[in-house]
Design a protein around this motif. Structure first.
Motif, PDB file in Angstrom:
ATOM      1  N   ASP A 106     -25.888  -0.296 -40.370  1.00 19.80           N
ATOM      2  CA  ASP A 106     -26.988  -0.356 -39.413  1.00 19.80           C
ATOM      3  C   ASP A 106     -26.682   0.642 -38.301  1.00 19.80           C
ATOM      4  O   ASP A 106     -25.632   0.554 -37.646  1.00 19.80           O
ATOM      5  CB  ASP A 106     -27.132  -1.758 -38.820  1.00 19.80           C
ATOM      6  CG  ASP A 106     -27.600  -2.784 -39.853  1.00 19.80           C
ATOM      7  OD1 ASP A 106     -28.001  -2.379 -40.960  1.00 19.80           O
ATOM      8  OD2 ASP A 106     -27.564  -3.990 -39.543  1.00 19.80           O
TER       9      ASP A 106
ATOM     10  N   VAL B 103     -27.385   2.796 -34.758  1.00 18.81           N
ATOM     11  CA  VAL B 103     -27.969   2.890 -33.428  1.00 18.81           C
ATOM     12  C   VAL B 103     -28.114   4.368 -33.081  1.00 18.81           C
ATOM     13  O   VAL B 103     -27.153   5.136 -33.211  1.00 18.81           O
ATOM     14  CB  VAL B 103     -27.068   2.206 -32.376  1.00 18.81           C
ATOM     15  CG1 VAL B 103     -27.703   2.306 -30.993  1.00 18.81           C
ATOM     16  CG2 VAL B 103     -26.798   0.774 -32.738  1.00 18.81           C
TER      17      VAL B 103
ATOM     18  N   ALA C 257     -25.664  -1.900 -30.296  1.00 21.97           N
ATOM     19  CA  ALA C 257     -24.736  -2.570 -31.211  1.00 21.97           C
ATOM     20  C   ALA C 257     -24.794  -4.085 -31.041  1.00 21.97           C
ATOM     21  O   ALA C 257     -24.739  -4.831 -32.028  1.00 21.97           O
ATOM     22  CB  ALA C 257     -23.318  -2.056 -30.976  1.00 21.97           C
TER      23      ALA C 257
ATOM     24  N   LEU D 124     -27.924  -5.390 -32.805  1.00 26.89           N
ATOM     25  CA  LEU D 124     -27.750  -5.405 -34.255  1.00 26.89           C
ATOM     26  C   LEU D 124     -26.787  -6.507 -34.688  1.00 26.89           C
ATOM     27  O   LEU D 124     -27.012  -7.179 -35.701  1.00 26.89           O
ATOM     28  CB  LEU D 124     -27.245  -4.044 -34.733  1.00 26.89           C
ATOM     29  CG  LEU D 124     -28.240  -2.892 -34.640  1.00 26.89           C
ATOM     30  CD1 LEU D 124     -27.565  -1.572 -34.990  1.00 26.89           C
ATOM     31  CD2 LEU D 124     -29.440  -3.120 -35.556  1.00 26.89           C
ATOM     32  N   ARG D 125     -25.730  -6.696 -33.946  1.00 29.11           N
ATOM     33  CA  ARG D 125     -24.744  -7.709 -34.296  1.00 29.11           C
ATOM     34  C   ARG D 125     -25.327  -9.119 -34.135  1.00 29.11           C
ATOM     35  O   ARG D 125     -25.031 -10.020 -34.925  1.00 29.11           O
ATOM     36  CB  ARG D 125     -23.498  -7.526 -33.427  1.00 29.11           C
ATOM     37  CG  ARG D 125     -22.330  -8.454 -33.716  1.00 29.11           C
ATOM     38  CD  ARG D 125     -21.870  -8.506 -35.152  1.00 29.11           C
ATOM     39  NE  ARG D 125     -21.518  -7.264 -35.757  1.00 29.11           N
ATOM     40  CZ  ARG D 125     -20.383  -6.599 -35.583  1.00 29.11           C
ATOM     41  NH1 ARG D 125     -19.469  -7.057 -34.766  1.00 29.11           N
ATOM     42  NH2 ARG D 125     -20.147  -5.471 -36.242  1.00 29.11           N
TER      43      ARG D 125
ATOM     44  N   ALA E 218     -22.918  -7.398 -39.834  1.00 23.79           N
ATOM     45  CA  ALA E 218     -23.406  -6.024 -39.996  1.00 23.79           C
ATOM     46  C   ALA E 218     -22.283  -5.014 -39.776  1.00 23.79           C
ATOM     47  O   ALA E 218     -21.424  -5.190 -38.899  1.00 23.79           O
ATOM     48  CB  ALA E 218     -24.543  -5.756 -39.023  1.00 23.79           C
ATOM     49  N   ARG E 219     -22.309  -3.944 -40.574  1.00 20.17           N
ATOM     50  CA  ARG E 219     -21.450  -2.798 -40.292  1.00 20.17           C
ATOM     51  C   ARG E 219     -22.244  -1.849 -39.404  1.00 20.17           C
ATOM     52  O   ARG E 219     -23.364  -1.443 -39.744  1.00 20.17           O
ATOM     53  CB  ARG E 219     -21.033  -2.077 -41.568  1.00 20.17           C
ATOM     54  CG  ARG E 219     -20.003  -0.982 -41.263  1.00 20.17           C
ATOM     55  CD  ARG E 219     -19.672  -0.105 -42.431  1.00 20.17           C
ATOM     56  NE  ARG E 219     -18.635   0.835 -42.049  1.00 20.17           N
ATOM     57  CZ  ARG E 219     -18.419   1.996 -42.669  1.00 20.17           C
ATOM     58  NH1 ARG E 219     -19.152   2.347 -43.712  1.00 20.17           N
ATOM     59  NH2 ARG E 219     -17.469   2.800 -42.248  1.00 20.17           N
ATOM     60  N   LEU E 220     -21.671  -1.479 -38.276  1.00 19.01           N
ATOM     61  CA  LEU E 220     -22.404  -0.732 -37.258  1.00 19.01           C
ATOM     62  C   LEU E 220     -22.024   0.741 -37.260  1.00 19.01           C
ATOM     63  O   LEU E 220     -20.891   1.117 -37.574  1.00 19.01           O
ATOM     64  CB  LEU E 220     -22.113  -1.327 -35.882  1.00 19.01           C
ATOM     65  CG  LEU E 220     -22.385  -2.819 -35.719  1.00 19.01           C
ATOM     66  CD1 LEU E 220     -21.973  -3.279 -34.332  1.00 19.01           C
ATOM     67  CD2 LEU E 220     -23.849  -3.132 -35.986  1.00 19.01           C
TER      68      LEU E 220
ATOM     69  N   GLU F 124     -15.876  -3.586 -34.184  1.00 20.15           N
ATOM     70  CA  GLU F 124     -16.744  -3.187 -33.084  1.00 20.15           C
ATOM     71  C   GLU F 124     -16.969  -1.681 -33.096  1.00 20.15           C
ATOM     72  O   GLU F 124     -16.139  -0.917 -33.590  1.00 20.15           O
ATOM     73  CB  GLU F 124     -16.126  -3.604 -31.749  1.00 20.15           C
ATOM     74  CG  GLU F 124     -15.990  -5.105 -31.571  1.00 20.15           C
ATOM     75  CD  GLU F 124     -17.330  -5.821 -31.675  1.00 20.15           C
ATOM     76  OE1 GLU F 124     -18.335  -5.302 -31.144  1.00 20.15           O
ATOM     77  OE2 GLU F 124     -17.375  -6.911 -32.292  1.00 20.15           O
ATOM     78  N   LEU F 125     -18.091  -1.256 -32.521  1.00 23.05           N
ATOM     79  CA  LEU F 125     -18.426   0.171 -32.512  1.00 23.05           C
ATOM     80  C   LEU F 125     -17.495   0.952 -31.590  1.00 23.05           C
ATOM     81  O   LEU F 125     -17.009   2.027 -31.958  1.00 23.05           O
ATOM     82  CB  LEU F 125     -19.886   0.339 -32.077  1.00 23.05           C
ATOM     83  CG  LEU F 125     -20.480   1.732 -32.216  1.00 23.05           C
ATOM     84  CD1 LEU F 125     -20.403   2.221 -33.662  1.00 23.05           C
ATOM     85  CD2 LEU F 125     -21.929   1.742 -31.729  1.00 23.05           C
TER      86      LEU F 125
END
Length: 214
Positions: free
Chosen positions: A6, A8, A96, A99-100, A106-108, A155-156
């Motif tokens: 996903d 951003v 992020a 989305l989370r 989710a993989r960010l 985490e991103l």
């Protein structure tokens, strides 16, 4: 193994975007409307290509500009407000989180919004090469970052800005150095835009850029 991502994509307000490209859209006449349209075109081509890439599950633009948000929605891309509108890394952290919250597993990823020549197949190849791990793609000069990927469940942790490739490497983001020139060709200057033109601009940018004839 395939790990869907996903993404951003932060998009600046048009009146603040791409100051070093001022004049490229109107061949020196300094028309603010033409410049804003070019800045928007860069983002729309980036978003369209990202959404079409195999391995990308969801694309969300983060912007505080209502005109950008409207144009993004017109091409079928989600848009969320940039809260608290405190710069690129904060916009990415906010996106992020959104989305989370929607999917805790989710993989960010973060993608810069100025890749007008981006080919979906090259983005897909970089995603596959990351193999689910924390990774990033350096820009054409090798110092910046065009794509940052969190590891699965991670985490991103974005560190965009001058020297971001080294900063992301220091956080454990492995550099992705394959043959994907369109993914590495971000556009900050007219020279960058000329390089992207050689690769093949997306349709929105192609209709806005007036290359020099000198």
């Amino acid at each position: 193994m395939s790990y869907e991502v996903d993404l951003v994509v932060p998009v600046k307000s048009l009146h603040r975007a791409k100051s070093r490209l001022l004049g490229a859209a109107d061949r020196g006449r300094r028309d603010p409307g033409a410049h804003a349209a070019l800045a928007l075109a860069l983002a729309l081509d980036t978003l369209s290509a990202a959404a079409a890439a195999p391995g990308v599950r969801r694309v969300v633009a983060v912007t505080s500009d209502a005109d950008v948000a409207s144009a993004v929605r017109e091409i079928g891309i989600e848009s969320i407000p940039d809260i608290p509108d405190r710069g690129l890394n904060e916009a990415l952290r906010h996106g992020a989180r959104v989305l989370r919250e929607a999917d805790p597993l989710a993989r960010l990823g973060a993608l810069q919004a100025d890749l007008p020549a981006l080919r979906p197949s090259e983005l897909a190849a970089a995603l596959a090469a990351s193999d689910g791990g924390r990774a990033h793609c350096p820009d054409r000069q090798g110092t910046g970052t065009t794509l940052l990927l969190a590891g699965v469940g991670g985490e991103l942790d974005p560190h965009f800005g001058p020297g971001s490739s080294a900063a992301h490497t220091a956080t454990g983001a492995r550099p992705l150095l394959g043959e994907w020139p369109s993914l590495r060709c971000d556009v900050d200057t007219e020279e960058d835009l000329a390089a992207a033109t050689v690769l093949g601009l997306g349709r929105h940018t192609a209709g806005r850029f007036c290359p020099s004839t000198s």
